[in-house]
Scaffold this motif. Structure first.
Motif, PDB file in Angstrom:
ATOM      1  N   SER A  99      67.316  31.706  56.460  1.00  0.00           N
ATOM      2  CA  SER A  99      66.942  32.187  55.124  1.00  0.00           C
ATOM      3  C   SER A  99      67.875  31.580  54.085  1.00  0.00           C
ATOM      4  O   SER A  99      68.983  31.138  54.399  1.00  0.00           O
ATOM      5  CB  SER A  99      66.983  33.715  55.052  1.00  0.00           C
ATOM      6  N   THR A 100      67.397  31.565  52.865  1.00  0.00           N
ATOM      7  CA  THR A 100      68.197  31.053  51.756  1.00  0.00           C
ATOM      8  C   THR A 100      67.606  31.573  50.458  1.00  0.00           C
ATOM      9  O   THR A 100      66.512  32.167  50.453  1.00  0.00           O
ATOM     10  CB  THR A 100      68.202  29.503  51.751  1.00  0.00           C
ATOM     11  N   GLY A 101      68.294  31.360  49.366  1.00  0.00           N
ATOM     12  CA  GLY A 101      67.764  31.677  48.056  1.00  0.00           C
ATOM     13  C   GLY A 101      67.363  30.402  47.346  1.00  0.00           C
ATOM     14  O   GLY A 101      68.157  29.447  47.262  1.00  0.00           O
ATOM     15  N   LEU A 102      66.136  30.328  46.835  1.00  0.00           N
ATOM     16  CA  LEU A 102      65.646  29.148  46.134  1.00  0.00           C
ATOM     17  C   LEU A 102      65.306  29.525  44.693  1.00  0.00           C
ATOM     18  O   LEU A 102      64.748  30.591  44.430  1.00  0.00           O
ATOM     19  CB  LEU A 102      64.410  28.571  46.829  1.00  0.00           C
ATOM     20  N   THR A 103      65.623  28.644  43.789  1.00  0.00           N
ATOM     21  CA  THR A 103      65.422  28.892  42.362  1.00  0.00           C
ATOM     22  C   THR A 103      64.077  28.345  41.916  1.00  0.00           C
ATOM     23  O   THR A 103      63.714  27.202  42.247  1.00  0.00           O
ATOM     24  CB  THR A 103      66.533  28.226  41.541  1.00  0.00           C
ATOM     25  N   VAL A 104      63.336  29.152  41.172  1.00  0.00           N
ATOM     26  CA  VAL A 104      62.037  28.715  40.643  1.00  0.00           C
ATOM     27  C   VAL A 104      62.317  27.749  39.488  1.00  0.00           C
ATOM     28  O   VAL A 104      62.751  28.154  38.406  1.00  0.00           O
ATOM     29  CB  VAL A 104      61.198  29.913  40.167  1.00  0.00           C
ATOM     30  N   ALA A 105      62.059  26.453  39.737  1.00  0.00           N
ATOM     31  CA  ALA A 105      62.373  25.419  38.750  1.00  0.00           C
ATOM     32  C   ALA A 105      61.139  24.844  38.082  1.00  0.00           C
ATOM     33  O   ALA A 105      61.262  24.007  37.179  1.00  0.00           O
ATOM     34  CB  ALA A 105      63.157  24.294  39.421  1.00  0.00           C
ATOM     35  N   ALA A 106      59.961  25.266  38.522  1.00  0.00           N
ATOM     36  CA  ALA A 106      58.725  24.778  37.906  1.00  0.00           C
ATOM     37  C   ALA A 106      57.609  25.769  38.190  1.00  0.00           C
ATOM     38  O   ALA A 106      57.609  26.451  39.226  1.00  0.00           O
ATOM     39  CB  ALA A 106      58.353  23.391  38.441  1.00  0.00           C
ATOM     40  N   LEU A 107      56.660  25.853  37.257  1.00  0.00           N
ATOM     41  CA  LEU A 107      55.475  26.696  37.419  1.00  0.00           C
ATOM     42  C   LEU A 107      54.248  25.805  37.269  1.00  0.00           C
ATOM     43  O   LEU A 107      54.157  25.006  36.324  1.00  0.00           O
ATOM     44  CB  LEU A 107      55.454  27.819  36.375  1.00  0.00           C
ATOM     45  N   THR A 108      53.318  25.949  38.209  1.00  0.00           N
ATOM     46  CA  THR A 108      52.135  25.080  38.223  1.00  0.00           C
ATOM     47  C   THR A 108      50.890  25.854  37.840  1.00  0.00           C
ATOM     48  O   THR A 108      50.829  27.083  37.975  1.00  0.00           O
ATOM     49  CB  THR A 108      51.933  24.468  39.620  1.00  0.00           C
ATOM     50  N   ASP A 109      49.902  25.115  37.387  1.00  0.00           N
ATOM     51  CA  ASP A 109      48.601  25.687  37.044  1.00  0.00           C
ATOM     52  C   ASP A 109      47.629  25.275  38.133  1.00  0.00           C
ATOM     53  O   ASP A 109      47.136  24.144  38.149  1.00  0.00           O
ATOM     54  CB  ASP A 109      48.147  25.155  35.679  1.00  0.00           C
ATOM     55  N   VAL A 110      47.371  26.212  39.082  1.00  0.00           N
ATOM     56  CA  VAL A 110      46.506  25.886  40.219  1.00  0.00           C
ATOM     57  C   VAL A 110      45.114  25.535  39.750  1.00  0.00           C
ATOM     58  O   VAL A 110      44.472  24.605  40.236  1.00  0.00           O
ATOM     59  CB  VAL A 110      46.461  27.057  41.223  1.00  0.00           C
ATOM     60  N   GLU A 111      44.582  26.265  38.743  1.00  0.00           N
ATOM     61  CA  GLU A 111      43.250  25.965  38.239  1.00  0.00           C
ATOM     62  C   GLU A 111      43.201  24.575  37.637  1.00  0.00           C
ATOM     63  O   GLU A 111      42.173  23.934  37.595  1.00  0.00           O
ATOM     64  CB  GLU A 111      42.840  26.998  37.184  1.00  0.00           C
ATOM     65  N   GLY A 112      44.342  24.136  37.154  1.00  0.00           N
ATOM     66  CA  GLY A 112      44.393  22.786  36.610  1.00  0.00           C
ATOM     67  C   GLY A 112      44.351  21.717  37.676  1.00  0.00           C
ATOM     68  O   GLY A 112      44.341  20.539  37.385  1.00  0.00           O
ATOM     69  N   GLY A 113      44.370  22.114  38.942  1.00  0.00           N
ATOM     70  CA  GLY A 113      44.179  21.151  40.007  1.00  0.00           C
ATOM     71  C   GLY A 113      45.365  20.955  40.917  1.00  0.00           C
ATOM     72  O   GLY A 113      45.448  19.970  41.613  1.00  0.00           O
ATOM     73  N   GLU A 114      46.335  21.881  40.931  1.00  0.00           N
ATOM     74  CA  GLU A 114      47.496  21.690  41.809  1.00  0.00           C
ATOM     75  C   GLU A 114      47.043  21.738  43.260  1.00  0.00           C
ATOM     76  O   GLU A 114      47.089  20.751  43.955  1.00  0.00           O
ATOM     77  CB  GLU A 114      48.549  22.756  41.488  1.00  0.00           C
ATOM     78  N   GLY A 115      46.610  22.900  43.706  1.00  0.00           N
ATOM     79  CA  GLY A 115      45.943  23.033  44.988  1.00  0.00           C
ATOM     80  C   GLY A 115      46.738  22.602  46.195  1.00  0.00           C
ATOM     81  O   GLY A 115      46.157  22.269  47.214  1.00  0.00           O
ATOM     82  N   PHE A 116      48.086  22.520  46.151  1.00  0.00           N
ATOM     83  CA  PHE A 116      48.856  22.057  47.300  1.00  0.00           C
ATOM     84  C   PHE A 116      49.214  23.197  48.241  1.00  0.00           C
ATOM     85  O   PHE A 116      49.018  23.115  49.440  1.00  0.00           O
ATOM     86  CB  PHE A 116      50.151  21.388  46.832  1.00  0.00           C
ATOM     87  N   GLY A 117      49.800  24.276  47.709  1.00  0.00           N
ATOM     88  CA  GLY A 117      50.293  25.334  48.558  1.00  0.00           C
ATOM     89  C   GLY A 117      49.219  26.331  48.926  1.00  0.00           C
ATOM     90  O   GLY A 117      48.076  26.226  48.534  1.00  0.00           O
ATOM     91  N   MET A 118      49.615  27.373  49.710  1.00  0.00           N
ATOM     92  CA  MET A 118      48.715  28.445  50.053  1.00  0.00           C
ATOM     93  C   MET A 118      48.919  29.553  49.017  1.00  0.00           C
ATOM     94  O   MET A 118      49.105  29.262  47.838  1.00  0.00           O
ATOM     95  CB  MET A 118      49.007  28.911  51.484  1.00  0.00           C
ATOM     96  N   GLU A 119      48.942  30.807  49.448  1.00  0.00           N
ATOM     97  CA  GLU A 119      49.121  31.886  48.495  1.00  0.00           C
ATOM     98  C   GLU A 119      50.449  31.714  47.758  1.00  0.00           C
ATOM     99  O   GLU A 119      51.496  31.532  48.360  1.00  0.00           O
ATOM    100  CB  GLU A 119      49.103  33.242  49.217  1.00  0.00           C
ATOM    101  N   GLY A 120      50.414  31.793  46.461  1.00  0.00           N
ATOM    102  CA  GLY A 120      51.611  31.608  45.663  1.00  0.00           C
ATOM    103  C   GLY A 120      51.858  30.180  45.245  1.00  0.00           C
ATOM    104  O   GLY A 120      52.677  29.914  44.361  1.00  0.00           O
ATOM    105  N   GLY A 121      51.156  29.207  45.865  1.00  0.00           N
ATOM    106  CA  GLY A 121      51.321  27.815  45.484  1.00  0.00           C
ATOM    107  C   GLY A 121      52.747  27.313  45.603  1.00  0.00           C
ATOM    108  O   GLY A 121      53.225  26.555  44.756  1.00  0.00           O
TER     109      GLY A 121
END
Length: 855
Positions: free
Chosen positions: A637-659
């Motif tokens: 386990s580790t702590g990761l910092t949220v450094a970017a926010l994506t717009d899935v509707e805009g076509g990101e579509g890479f990750g699963m739930e939570g992207g």
């Protein structure tokens, strides 16, 4: 009354048995699915119970993921020595079993199964619990030797002395086949290759001191549960997964249960369609028989039979029909299960038909379904029969119900229809997928019921339009066929409803699948910027060798790896969500187009960082710069910092739930031994895409499990995945059409009998046999097309609502497959012609004088 009931049943047995076919089909699918699943479950229960060690120690798996990572979870092999010294342990040995590998022959053809079953490499160990025995050659000794299971050897033409390449996670190595092992139990369909125990860990795991499990045998007098407790006390709670033989077998059976559930639910879906469509057929048949027996029933009433006796008489006929249909259906179900077992043999799962299981629940369920369906379907006609007046025996009664008003149907159908429309409207306006899906299900059910109830109200206006050209094309014959269809709206509506159900399902799913395909096409066009995507045929990860081979291909300019990791994130709102994160190399912007609401790709893939879907982040109180605890497999386990926010509707579509998207270095650090799931490849400057395609294909030739796809190939792959669901729907349609044809045949046959005198008079005034056959065929065609029009109209509305639900998941494109719609209408006309052949032939062969004298 009992004698009269039995004689009536036998007098109409031909017509009733035609209705019983619907019961036979529904019961056959129910019985077949139960017998098949019971047989497979019992067979594998015995297999797992007989082959499992008394106690098994395995690495603990706290995170489940539907996306494989390619990493093999291991434990120290020396653990076997530590546990062998425990009191109550007779023996302990380390085992090696790996599934994430590919075996190819000298022609670079895969030796593994093509049915989705795994290819498994294990260490060769013989005991009284072994599932195989050596039947040819000898056991593998040392490196470079292996044994192969007999079924795979026979299917792929492998013989002793042949050389195979094993592509495992640590790398590819070659083995000579020195032995053939035959299954002593059921072959689950997998391909098994056996290696010498001394070299298996080094070749398959990359470390000779590792193992995948530790198998322990209990000393005499020590139970599995006692040994499990001692092992747990020795290792400590939570360090490893410790299971008894029964627990191991139960876990394996649960994993198999997912496969069985798919087959069971598919077959029960067929049974459900058969039941639903069969109800229309049975209701129609009994209604028509009762209408034709109005004088007979009136005479019974005049002779002293009361309403209850008449109703009981009709329901007794229904029960007899149900018993006959259930018995035949149960026999057909046994045959269906037999065929499924043989079919599984063709796919490599060698079940024994002699061990077919017919539990007590199968006949009980079969008769409950068969008798229950016919009883329920016949209840309303039975009530109508009980209402026949004794005076009807003295009157020249026409068909009952022809001229009765449809006011009740109009009121009930309108109320149910309004409720269904409101539910579908709510579905279209909903902003959450769960609520939209619930409203969609409710709306589908209510609108289907409303259409069935109000169907007779639509008969006259719709059939007048559909048959408007008949008089001009076929003259008086066309006019009579149209009026015959209009004569009894209830009958026409009920006959068409059987076809309507199947076509509504097809219409809805066709719109949904076409919309999904177009949405994926648009998303691929919008997001995929790579010239090629290198992927496994079944989306499984592949070894690092493939990545190195691709990088070394002349003309390759850029390779971006994709790798998945199961994770659990603890969010600021206190919720813990298990999902799958995707890891990528730098320069992912050169092969994919990602839309960010905050941050950028460089920040997202940096060490100690991740990106997240903006909507998901807002829902759980995550902001830019928030550090979230992330759990990985193996307790890391580790702590990761949220450094970017994506717009899935805009076509990101890479990750699963939570992207969730990470840098691939982070994935490699916390999920060591993982494999790449895809490579995104761009051609170098000066290299044409066509030239690079040929070079990639040549480089990947030794790896038959991996293909290079351009955008067109990738779209085709997605379309094929969607088409699998559509093929199932078409199969359901086929079953619905078969039963609907039976319904049309039954309706026309009974209608011909009902109009015997009328047909005789028409023949007497000059109607030819050919014209009579044409009249019956045209009547059948207009009824079938009426059902198709209703079904497609309803299905298109459902499809539009399904598309609205899909839009909430980012699939916003709408596509209506007009070609399918036109083909279905034409097919309905063909179905109508086919269904009318026998009734039309029978009508044309009537003796004119006998027909005129008929009462």
């Amino acid at each position: 009354m009992l004698k009269a009931t039995l004689r009536s049943f036998l007098a109409h047995r031909g017509r009733l048995l035609l209705s019983a076919l619907a019961v036979v089909l529904s019961v056959a699918f129910v019985a077949g699915s139960l017998i098949f699943s019971d047989t497979v479950s019992r067979t594998f229960d015995r297999l797992f119970a007989s082959s499992s060690a008394d106690v098994t120690v395995a690495p603990r798996d706290d995170l489940e993921s539907s996306v494989p990572t390619g990493a093999v979870r291991t434990l120290p092999a020396e653990l076997a020595g530590q546990l062998s010294r425990l009191e109550g342990v007779e023996s302990a040995r380390p085992d090696v079993e790996v599934q994430n590998l590919t075996i190819v022959d000298s022609d670079n053809e895969s030796v593994g199964p093509t049915t989705g079953a795994p290819t498994i490499a294990v260490d060769w160990y013989v005991s009284d619990r072994s599932v195989v025995e050596l039947t040819s050659g000898r056991a593998p000794r040392g490196g470079g030797e292996a044994a192969l299971d007999a079924d795979t050897a026979e299917a792929k033409g492998v013989e002793i002395g042949d050389t195979l390449s094993v592509q495992a996670q640590p790398g590819t190595f070659r083995v000579e086949i020195v032995g053939i092992a035959t299954f002593t139990t059921t072959n689950p369909g997998a391909a098994l290759v056996f290696l010498d125990p001394e070299v298996a860990a080094a070749e398959l795991l990359g470390a000779a001191d590792r193992a995948t499990t530790i198998s322990l045998t209990a000393a005499p007098g020590v139970s599995d549960e006692q040994l499990e407790q001692r092992v747990t006390a020795e290792l400590g709670a939570g360090a490893y997964e410790v299971r008894t033989a029964d627990e191991t077998a139960e876990t394996a059976a649960e994993e198999l249960g997912g496969f069985l559930d798919v087959i069971k639910y598919v077959m029960l879906g067929f049974a459900g369609i058969a039941v639903l469509v069969g109800i229309f057929l049975i209701v129609n048949t009994f209604s028509m028989l009762i209408a034709q027996r109005t004088r007979e029933l009136g005479l019974l009433r005049a002779l002293g039979a009361d309403r209850r006796q008449v109703r009981r008489s009709v329901l007794t006929e229904a029960v007899l029909l149900g018993l006959v249909g259930s018995t035949l259906g149960l026999a057909a179900g046994i045959g269906l299960a037999f065929g499924l077992i043989r079919l599984m043999g063709a796919f490599g799962m060698n079940l024994k038909t002699t061990e077919m299981v017919v539990g007590w629940a199968t006949p009980v369920t079969s008769y409950a379904v068969g008798v229950g369906v016919t009883f329920v379907a016949a209840y309303l006609p039975a009530r109508r029969a009980a209402g026949v007046s004794p005076m009807a025996a003295l009157a020249d009664a026409d068909s009952a119900g022809v001229g009765r008003p449809l006011r009740t149907r109009a009121v009930v159908g309108s109320v149910v229809g309004v409720l269904g429309a409101a539910a579908l409207t709510g579905c279209a306006l909903a902003s959450e997928t769960s609520s939209a899906a619930s409203l969609l299900g409710l709306g589908v059910v209510l609108t289907l019921i409303a259409t069935v109830i109000a169907g007779p109200l639509l008969v006259r206006p719709v059939i007048r339009v559909l048959g408007a050209g008949f008089p001009a094309l076929f003259g008086s014959v066309g006019r009579m066929s149209q009026r015959n269809a209009l004569r009894n709206p209830r009958r026409t509506g009920a006959t068409a409803s059987a076809l309507m159900v199947g076509l509504a399902l097809v219409g809805g799913m066709s719109v949904a699948s076409a919309s999904m395909s177009r949405s994926f096409d648009e998303q691929i066009d919008k997001t995929l910027g790579a010239d090629f995507v290198i992927q496994n045929a079944n989306f499984l990860p592949f070894s690092a060798e493939v990545t190195e081979q691709v990088r070394d291909v002349e003309g390759v300019g850029l390779v971006v790896r994709q790798r998945f990791a199961p994770v659990a994130v603890r969010l600021p709102d206190g919720e813990r969500i298990e999902t799958t994160a995707a890891g990528y190399d730098d320069r992912v912007d050169d092969v994919a187009r990602v839309t960010y609401t905050s941050g950028d790709t460089a920040a997202a893939l940096a060490d100690g960082a991740l990106s997240m879907d903006a909507d998901f982040a807002e829902e759980h109180g995550v902001r830019m710069g928030t550090t979230v605890p992330v759990e990985f497999p193996g307790g890391r386990s580790t702590g990761l910092t949220v450094a970017a926010l994506t717009d899935v509707e805009g076509g990101e579509g890479f990750g699963m739930e939570g992207g969730l998207v990470l840098g691939i270095a982070t994935v490699e650090e916390y999920v060591p031994g993982g494999q790449d799931s895809a490579l995104y490849v761009n051609a170098a400057d000066g290299t044409s895409v066509d030239d690079l395609r040929g070079r990639l294909d040549a480089a990947l030739d030794p790896y038959p499990q991996v293909q290079a796809r351009d955008q067109a190939d990738y779209k085709e792959l997605v379309h094929e995945q969607i088409a699998v669901l559509l093929y199932l729907v078409y199969a359901l349609l086929g079953l619905a059409i078969v039963i609907a044809v039976l319904g049309v045949v039954n309706t026309l046959a009974l209608s011909v009998v009902e109009r015997t005198r009328e047909i005789g008079l028409l023949r007497a005034i000059g109607l030819s046999r050919r014209q009579l056959r044409r009249m019956v065929r045209l009547e059948s065609v207009v009824i079938a097309v009426f059902g198709a029009v209703l079904g497609l109209a309803l299905g298109l509305v459902w499809g539009l609502c399904v598309q609205q639900v899909l839009a909430l998941q980012g699939m916003t494109a709408l596509a209506i497959p007009w070609g399918t719609v036109v083909a279905v209408v034409i097919g309905a006309a063909v179905v109508g012609i086919a269904a009318a052949l026998l009734p039309a032939l029978r009508a044309s062969r009537m003796n004119v004088l006998e027909a005129i004298a008929h009462e």
